[in-house]
Enzyme design. Structure first.
Site, PDB file in Angstrom:
ATOM      1  CD  GLU A   1     -52.657 -22.160 -80.482  1.00  0.00           C
ATOM      2  OE1 GLU A   1     -53.250 -21.089 -80.304  1.00  0.00           O
ATOM      3  OE2 GLU A   1     -52.368 -22.940 -79.555  1.00  0.00           O
TER       4      GLU A   1
ATOM      5  CG  HIS B   1     -50.214 -26.033 -78.847  1.00  0.00           C
ATOM      6  ND1 HIS B   1     -51.383 -25.366 -78.540  1.00  0.00           N
ATOM      7  CD2 HIS B   1     -50.279 -27.214 -78.170  1.00  0.00           C
ATOM      8  CE1 HIS B   1     -52.102 -26.095 -77.721  1.00  0.00           C
ATOM      9  NE2 HIS B   1     -51.457 -27.225 -77.483  1.00  0.00           N
TER      10      HIS B   1
ATOM     11  CG  ASN C   1     -54.959 -24.857 -74.412  1.00  0.00           C
ATOM     12  OD1 ASN C   1     -55.877 -25.659 -74.409  1.00  0.00           O
ATOM     13  ND2 ASN C   1     -53.722 -25.203 -74.726  1.00  0.00           N
TER      14      ASN C   1
ATOM     15  CB  SER D   1     -50.993 -26.633 -73.322  1.00  0.00           C
ATOM     16  OG  SER D   1     -50.891 -27.958 -73.759  1.00  0.00           O
TER      17      SER D   1
END
Length: 296
Positions: free
Chosen positions: A151, A139, A189, A118
């Protein structure tokens, strides 16, 4: 690249294994714990049963998906023939770096090594291998079988060939890959975690309660889930780790984890996984507000 190794049978790992297997890939699901593997397979089976009940797949497709998954507690046996490894272990830098050192020795020279991290820098992970051009971030979003976004994160040395391969592979899984560069938190994130942290700060400062904060964001901002409930589902320990990585990377106070979040993690109140976070998930009870014991 029909042989995929997925490391970690937890929430993300079993979801990634499920997705690859459903699209015809042979998957080696690897974990150090047989109990974790058994739980992971049980989760995959339950999710497939839901899909059958909703007429999204047939019983035959469910069986084929499960037949495509083999489990291993031995990293070498599980990964030695993989064309792609997707690491989805706990969000711990030392564990990930040790894994990639070992994978670099175990896997064939042309194997792509991907991580579902992450927040941990792809470049840092790639640096412990002899194939940094073949290390990339992949991701996925939770729940993996449902969420469309992947991602795709390029490290400093990730090659165009590796990137294009993963972009195309993601499309084969009916996902929407989005290429981003390797900076703390990437995109998802970097934007999401400060919002969650600010929601926790709002609670910490007694501006409003748990349900009130989540209601404002759901009804006022059209979020499907409030930030505090989302934090519970992500795992408060994971949120804390990601914020720490971004704080270390950017050296900006806005990324520092709220003291309330720090205290809850120390107390073992990690959200859904522990049965209690901002809401109570114990036994069969519906999510309810926990007491304000951590806000004082």
């Amino acid at each position: 690249m029909k042989n995929i190794a997925v490391i970690g049978a937890g929430t993300m790992g079993n979801g990634i294994a499920h997705t690859f297997a459903q699209f015809g890939y042979k998957v080696s699901l690897i974990d150090t714990s047989q109990n974790n593997l058994d739980r992971g397979l049980a989760t995959i089976t339950k999710n497939l049963d839901r899909m059958v009940a909703k007429d999204k797949i047939t019983e035959a497709q469910k069986k084929e998906t499960l037949d495509n998954i083999n489990t291993y507690t031995d990293l070498e046996k599980g990964a030695e023939y993989a064309g792609l490894v997707v690491e989805a272990s706990t969000e711990n830098e030392k564990i990930k770096l040790d894994l990639f050192r070992n994978l670099d020795k175990i896997c064939p020279e042309d194997t792509i090594l991907a991580t579902n991290t992450s927040s941990i820098p792809i470049t840092k992970i790639a640096a412990v291998t002899r194939r940094p051009e073949q290390v990339i971030g992949m991701h996925f979003m939770n729940p993996v079988p449902i969420m469309k976004l992947v991602e795709v994160i390029r490290g400093y040395n990730t090659s165009d060939e590796t990137t294009n391969t993963i972009l195309e592979l993601s499309k084969n899984l009916k996902k929407t890959p989005t290429e981003v560069n390797d900076y703390p938190g990437f995109v998802a994130n970097r934007i999401l975690m400060p919002m969650i942290n600010e929601a926790i700060e709002t609670l910490y400062n007694n501006v409003a309660g748990v349900e009130e904060i989540d209601t404002v964001m759901k009804l006022g901002m059209a979020h499907p889930m409030g930030p505090l409930q989302l934090a519970d589902f992500i795992g408060l320990d994971v949120c804390h780790s990601i914020l720490e990585v971004m704080y270390e990377g950017f050296k900006k106070p806005k990324y520092a984890p709220c003291p309330l979040l720090v205290n809850m993690v120390r107390a073992g109140k990690l959200g859904v996984k522990s049965g209690e976070g901002f809401y109570d998930y114990s036994e069969s009870r519906k999510a309810e507000k926990v007491s304000a014991q951590f806000t004082s």
